[in-house]
Design a protein around this motif. Sequence first.
Motif, PDB file in Angstrom:
ATOM      1  N   MET A   1      -4.485  -1.952  13.864  1.00  0.00           N
ATOM      2  CA  MET A   1      -5.889  -1.596  13.765  1.00  0.00           C
ATOM      3  C   MET A   1      -6.590  -2.016  15.033  1.00  0.00           C
ATOM      4  O   MET A   1      -6.419  -3.099  15.535  1.00  0.00           O
ATOM      5  CB  MET A   1      -6.483  -2.291  12.528  1.00  0.00           C
ATOM      6  N   SER A   2      -7.403  -1.146  15.555  1.00  0.00           N
ATOM      7  CA  SER A   2      -8.149  -1.411  16.772  1.00  0.00           C
ATOM      8  C   SER A   2      -9.188  -2.495  16.537  1.00  0.00           C
ATOM      9  O   SER A   2      -9.720  -2.658  15.454  1.00  0.00           O
ATOM     10  CB  SER A   2      -8.842  -0.113  17.211  1.00  0.00           C
ATOM     11  N   THR A   3      -9.507  -3.252  17.602  1.00  0.00           N
ATOM     12  CA  THR A   3     -10.543  -4.272  17.506  1.00  0.00           C
ATOM     13  C   THR A   3     -11.916  -3.695  17.842  1.00  0.00           C
ATOM     14  O   THR A   3     -12.893  -4.411  17.860  1.00  0.00           O
ATOM     15  CB  THR A   3     -10.234  -5.449  18.452  1.00  0.00           C
ATOM     16  N   LYS A   4     -11.983  -2.402  18.101  1.00  0.00           N
ATOM     17  CA  LYS A   4     -13.257  -1.759  18.398  1.00  0.00           C
ATOM     18  C   LYS A   4     -14.184  -1.854  17.180  1.00  0.00           C
ATOM     19  O   LYS A   4     -13.741  -1.786  16.051  1.00  0.00           O
ATOM     20  CB  LYS A   4     -13.023  -0.295  18.770  1.00  0.00           C
ATOM     21  N   LEU A  17     -11.976   2.635   7.465  1.00  0.00           N
ATOM     22  CA  LEU A  17     -11.888   2.874   6.016  1.00  0.00           C
ATOM     23  C   LEU A  17     -10.510   3.393   5.627  1.00  0.00           C
ATOM     24  O   LEU A  17      -9.938   2.964   4.617  1.00  0.00           O
ATOM     25  CB  LEU A  17     -12.950   3.876   5.576  1.00  0.00           C
ATOM     26  N   LEU A  18      -9.971   4.317   6.408  1.00  0.00           N
ATOM     27  CA  LEU A  18      -8.627   4.836   6.113  1.00  0.00           C
ATOM     28  C   LEU A  18      -7.598   3.724   6.130  1.00  0.00           C
ATOM     29  O   LEU A  18      -6.728   3.663   5.256  1.00  0.00           O
ATOM     30  CB  LEU A  18      -8.247   5.915   7.129  1.00  0.00           C
ATOM     31  N   HIS A  19      -7.694   2.859   7.111  1.00  0.00           N
ATOM     32  CA  HIS A  19      -6.764   1.730   7.187  1.00  0.00           C
ATOM     33  C   HIS A  19      -6.892   0.849   5.943  1.00  0.00           C
ATOM     34  O   HIS A  19      -5.885   0.421   5.370  1.00  0.00           O
ATOM     35  CB  HIS A  19      -7.032   0.920   8.454  1.00  0.00           C
ATOM     36  N   PHE A  32     -10.758  -4.870   4.738  1.00  0.00           N
ATOM     37  CA  PHE A  32     -12.175  -4.722   4.397  1.00  0.00           C
ATOM     38  C   PHE A  32     -13.049  -5.768   5.086  1.00  0.00           C
ATOM     39  O   PHE A  32     -14.231  -5.539   5.311  1.00  0.00           O
ATOM     40  CB  PHE A  32     -12.384  -4.697   2.886  1.00  0.00           C
ATOM     41  N   LEU A  33     -12.467  -6.904   5.464  1.00  0.00           N
ATOM     42  CA  LEU A  33     -13.238  -7.894   6.219  1.00  0.00           C
ATOM     43  C   LEU A  33     -13.531  -7.420   7.648  1.00  0.00           C
ATOM     44  O   LEU A  33     -14.378  -7.990   8.325  1.00  0.00           O
ATOM     45  CB  LEU A  33     -12.531  -9.252   6.228  1.00  0.00           C
TER      46      LEU A  33
END
Length: 127
Positions: A1-4, A17-19, A32-33
């Motif tokens: 997951m990107s940190t953007k 959300l997809l992740h 979700f965090l």
Amino acid sequence: MSTKNPYSSKKTWAAALLHAFNGPDDEIEEAFLALYNKHTVFNINGETYSFEKFLVHVASVRNILANFKIESHCFLRDGNMFAEKHTLTATRKEDGMQVGAEGYVFGELDGGSRAIWVDEQARTLQL
């Protein structure tokens, strides 16, 4: 997951959300965090959820549905406030039927990267 920052565009928001919905069961809270904090208050179709209650809700949805897809149609941000409209589709595990919902989300961010409150109205779509 990107940190953007997931609230920087409709693309980053939908990806986060997809992740969260499609990721491994043991990573639901962590995913979700990236969007919310443990004090976020959710109002979904008039029902209020704490962060913990929201995670239980998500887990129950994930028990019924799989292969979530989210198309964000509109994402607006004004300082710490945001609004978004999306279509979510998924496959019902029981019979493989496609189901969908349209959602309108409004919220406030904690200074930039996580929502402190979310108000969502969703309606089921006939696919």
